[in-house]
Design a protein around this motif. Sequence first.
Motif, short mmCIF file in Angstrom:
data_model
loop_
_atom_site.label_atom_id
_atom_site.label_comp_id
_atom_site.label_asym_id
_atom_site.label_seq_id
_atom_site.Cartn_x
_atom_site.Cartn_y
_atom_site.Cartn_z
N THR A 110 32.96 72.36 4.80
CA THR A 110 32.86 73.66 5.46
C THR A 110 33.96 73.74 6.51
OG1 THR A 110 30.48 73.84 5.10
CG2 THR A 110 31.42 75.16 6.90
N VAL A 151 24.35 77.15 1.39
CA VAL A 151 23.50 76.55 2.42
C VAL A 151 24.30 75.68 3.38
CG1 VAL A 151 22.90 74.49 1.06
CG2 VAL A 151 21.30 75.34 2.79
N GLU A 152 25.39 75.09 2.91
CA GLU A 152 26.21 74.25 3.78
C GLU A 152 26.89 75.09 4.85
OE1 GLU A 152 25.97 71.15 3.65
OE2 GLU A 152 24.99 70.93 1.70
N ARG A 182 24.24 76.29 7.35
CA ARG A 182 23.84 75.22 8.26
C ARG A 182 24.88 75.03 9.37
NH1 ARG A 182 23.58 71.45 4.93
NH2 ARG A 182 21.35 71.50 4.51
N TYR A 183 26.14 75.11 8.99
CA TYR A 183 27.20 74.95 9.98
C TYR A 183 27.10 76.04 11.05
CZ TYR A 183 31.74 74.07 12.06
OH TYR A 183 32.73 73.76 12.96
N ALA A 217 24.44 77.72 11.94
CA ALA A 217 23.23 77.50 12.73
C ALA A 217 23.43 76.41 13.78
CB ALA A 217 22.07 77.13 11.82
N GLU A 218 24.25 75.43 13.46
CA GLU A 218 24.44 74.28 14.36
C GLU A 218 25.55 74.48 15.38
OE1 GLU A 218 25.09 71.04 11.72
OE2 GLU A 218 22.97 70.84 11.16
N GLU A 236 15.32 75.35 1.58
CA GLU A 236 16.24 74.93 2.63
C GLU A 236 17.08 76.10 3.11
OE1 GLU A 236 19.66 71.50 3.43
OE2 GLU A 236 19.12 72.07 1.36
N GLU A 237 17.62 76.86 2.18
CA GLU A 237 18.43 78.01 2.55
C GLU A 237 17.60 79.09 3.21
OE1 GLU A 237 21.46 81.26 0.47
OE2 GLU A 237 21.13 79.31 -0.47
N LEU A 276 17.08 78.29 6.82
CA LEU A 276 18.30 78.51 7.60
C LEU A 276 18.54 79.99 7.84
CD1 LEU A 276 20.74 75.87 6.06
CD2 LEU A 276 20.06 76.03 8.47
N ARG A 288 16.21 81.18 10.46
CA ARG A 288 16.65 80.69 11.77
C ARG A 288 17.83 81.50 12.29
NH1 ARG A 288 19.09 74.56 12.61
NH2 ARG A 288 20.02 74.88 14.69
#
Length: 294
Positions: free
Chosen positions: A130, A163-164, A167-168, A170-171, A191-192, A195, A198
């Motif tokens: 990513t 999803v990757e 996640r990036y 979100a973090e 999982e997605e 995220l 969130r």
Amino acid sequence: MTALLTKVKSRLFVVAHRKTWGMLDGEYTSVFRGRSLDYDDLREYVPGDEVRDIDWKATARHGSPLVKRYVATRQHQLLLVVDTGRGMAAQAASGEAKWQVAVSAAGLLGYLALRHGDLVGLVEGDAGSTRPHPVKAGEAHLERLLRAVATRTTLESGDSRLVEQLRYVAEHYRRRMLVLVVADDHEVDEEELALVRRLHAQHEILWVGVEDADPTTTARGATAYDVADAAVLPPQLRLDRRLAQAYALAVAERRETLGRTLERLGIVHVRVGSSDAALAAVFRLLERQRRRGR
């Protein structure tokens, strides 16, 4: 190679006249509810404008409704989240590559953001990596972002795995932003889903799905294959009517499932199958977001 932003703007200028520009500006501004604004000038009223923004004295002098136009006293940020895995190198419904449709949609909203003095950034990638790109202003910067999407999306890219990238975001992104997600229609796993939920709690999310080409309608004699594993679809299967019906049903179910998921989360979304349809899709997206925010 012609500048990608130039292509986006050319398509926009051909279609959009003064009234359409006003509507686009109004719809974009409405996304940032409660933003701090300073008075700028007047323009003609267009459907969708707030009645409270009408300048009644100027309207009486002019003879037709005029609304006050404002500029933001603080910059907002638009983050483009684009799948650049090899799935987006496949054909869109229009026959062009899906990344070209993604560039059109992302470029249009990015250009609107720049017109309003806002900043634009990008997160793109595939299953293996990513890559974040800084949040900045300027058309040259937006051109670099669009160029990154175009050059990163090839048949040699890694598998698409949105999803990757989610996640990036979100973090690493804490400040509230307008997030435009551009990807193909795909199945959203738990999982997605977690995220997206969130991210939606923290950011304003818009979602554009790029439609796949239908391999069962490929011209006789042409080769159709899955870019994920380069598996060729034999002509005798591709041209089979029952297979075509089953494929259409599966695609419709996947799109409906994704649509229901996003609706349940309160995320506005549209699908687009061509670069030419990107302007109308972005307008629908912003209009729906405005209506939802009432």
